[in-house]
Design an enzyme around this catalytic site. Structure first.
Site, PDB file in Angstrom:
ATOM      1  N   SER A 125      36.780  47.136  44.037  1.00 60.29           N
ATOM      2  CA  SER A 125      37.973  47.903  43.696  1.00 60.29           C
ATOM      3  C   SER A 125      37.656  48.846  42.559  1.00 60.29           C
ATOM      4  O   SER A 125      36.773  48.576  41.734  1.00 60.29           O
ATOM      5  CB  SER A 125      39.113  46.971  43.268  1.00 60.29           C
ATOM      6  OG  SER A 125      40.208  47.698  42.735  1.00 60.29           O
ATOM      7  N   TYR A 170      42.352  39.724  38.735  1.00 60.26           N
ATOM      8  CA  TYR A 170      41.926  40.559  39.858  1.00 60.26           C
ATOM      9  C   TYR A 170      40.881  41.571  39.404  1.00 60.26           C
ATOM     10  O   TYR A 170      39.823  41.709  40.028  1.00 60.26           O
ATOM     11  CB  TYR A 170      43.132  41.284  40.453  1.00 60.26           C
ATOM     12  CG  TYR A 170      42.784  42.210  41.601  1.00 60.26           C
ATOM     13  CD1 TYR A 170      42.622  41.719  42.888  1.00 60.26           C
ATOM     14  CD2 TYR A 170      42.605  43.577  41.382  1.00 60.26           C
ATOM     15  CE1 TYR A 170      42.293  42.568  43.934  1.00 60.26           C
ATOM     16  CE2 TYR A 170      42.280  44.428  42.424  1.00 60.26           C
ATOM     17  CZ  TYR A 170      42.126  43.916  43.704  1.00 60.26           C
ATOM     18  OH  TYR A 170      41.787  44.763  44.740  1.00 60.26           O
TER      19      TYR A 170
END
Length: 271
Positions: A154, A168
Site C-alpha cells: 500500500s 495497517y
C-alpha cells in the site's frame, strides 16, 4: 499471436488470488482471466467466491475462474487452503497474496489486539502461505519463465501516513520489506517476488471514503493525477509482472497511486 500479445500473455498459466471476491483482488483476478489464465479465487466466504468466479467466466475472456473458501487468518486455515490448491493443480505459476484487513481508531483508543489481528492476515499469512505453496511454484518455475509472487502492499506502507490505521500502515511496510527479502531468497529458484503498492481504489475496505462517485472524486482531488485508481490500473500492473514483460523484475515495490508515493508538502525557495 502478435508481439504485444506474446509479451503480456498469461495464457495457460494457473494462478491463486486470495481475498479476490471483492475490491483489488477481484480486479487482479479479472485481468488475469481476461488475459488467458486459469484463476483460483479464494476468500473466507466460499459462496461469494463461487459467485464471483461465475460472473468472471461470463465476461467471455480466454481464461477461466473457479472459486472456493480459503481463510488465511489462522495456521489451520492456511493449511486447509494449501490442501485445496494442491488438490486442484500440480503447478502454480502465479500467487497473488491480496487478502488483507485494516483497523481504524484514534491513537488514544487504538486496541492492543488490533495489531496481532492485522499483522496476522497482512504479514504472517503472506509468509506462511507463500512458503507452503513453494513446491507448486517450484514446479512451474523455469529460467525462461519464472513463477511469480505478487504481494499487496500500500502507499500507506511507503509514506509516514497513518490516518488512524496504525497497524495497517505498519503491516504494509512490513509486506514491502518481506517482499524484498523473499525476492533475493527465491531468485535461485526462478521465482520472482514483487509487491504492488496501490493508492486509493474503490473497495470494501475504502467504502467509507469512496463508495459514491462524489466521495471518490473528493479523494481523487488529493491525488497528484487527480483521480482514484480504476480496475485497468491494477490489471495492467498485474499482467506486466506476471507475463514475459516482467520476467526480469523482482524485489520491486510498484506504486499504483497516481503519484502519492512522491507527493510531499515541502518547498525550499518558492512561496
Amino acid at each position: 499471436m502478435s508481439y504485444l500479445d506474446k509479451l503480456f500473455s498469461v495464457t495457460g498459466k494457473t494462478a491463486l488470488v486470495t481475498g479476490a471476491a471483492t475490491g483489488i483482488g477481484r480486479m487482479v483476478a479479472t485481468g488475469l482471466i481476461r488475459a488467458g489464465a486459469h484463476v483460483m479465487i479464494a476468500s473466507r466466504k466460499g459462496e461469494d467466491c463461487a459467485k464471483v468466479a461465475n460472473e468472471l467466466n461470463a465476461l467471455g475472456g480466454s481464461g477461466q475462474a473457479e472459486g472456493f473458501a480459503g481463510d488465511v487468518s489462522s495456521e489451520a486455515g492456511i493449511a486447509a487452503l494449501v490442501t485445496e490448491v494442491k488438490a486442484r493443480t500440480e503447478r502454480l505459476h502465479i500467487l497473488v497474496n491480496n487478502a488483507g484487513i485494516s483497523w481504524g481508531a484514534p491513537l488514544q483508543d487504538f486496541p492492543y489486539h488490533a495489531w496481532a489481528k492485522v499483522f496476522g492476515v497482512n504479514v504472517t499469512a503472506v509468509f506462511h502461505l507463500t512458503r507452503e505453496l513453494l513446491p507448486l511454484l517450484d514446479a512451474a518455475a523455469s529460467d525462461e519463465d519464472p513463477a511469480r509472487v505478487i504481494n499487496l502492499g500500500s502507499v500507506m506502507g511507503t509514506q509516514p501516513l497513518a490516518d488512524d490505521a496504525y497497524s495497517y500502515a505498519a503491516s504494509k511496510a512490513a509486506v514491502h520489506h518481506l517482499t524484498r527479502t523473499l525476492a533475493i531468497e527465491f531468485a535461485a529458484r526462478r521465482i520472482t517476488v514483487n509487491a504492488c503498492a496501490p493508492g486509493p481504489f474503490q473497495s470494501r475496505m475504502t467504502a467509507f471514503a469512496t463508495a459514491t462517485e462524489e466521495q471518490a472524486k473528493h479523494v481523487g482531488n488529493h491525488v497528484p493525477l487527480g483521480r482514484i485508481g480504476v480496475a485497468d490500473d491494477i490489471a495492467g500492473a498485474t499482467l506486466y509482472l506476471c507475463s514475459r514483460a516482467g520476467s526480469y523484475v523482482t524485489g520491486a515495490i510498484l506504486p499504483i497511486d497516481g503519484g502519492q508515493s512522491v507527493q510531499h508538502g515541502m518547498t525550499l525557495f518558492k512561496e
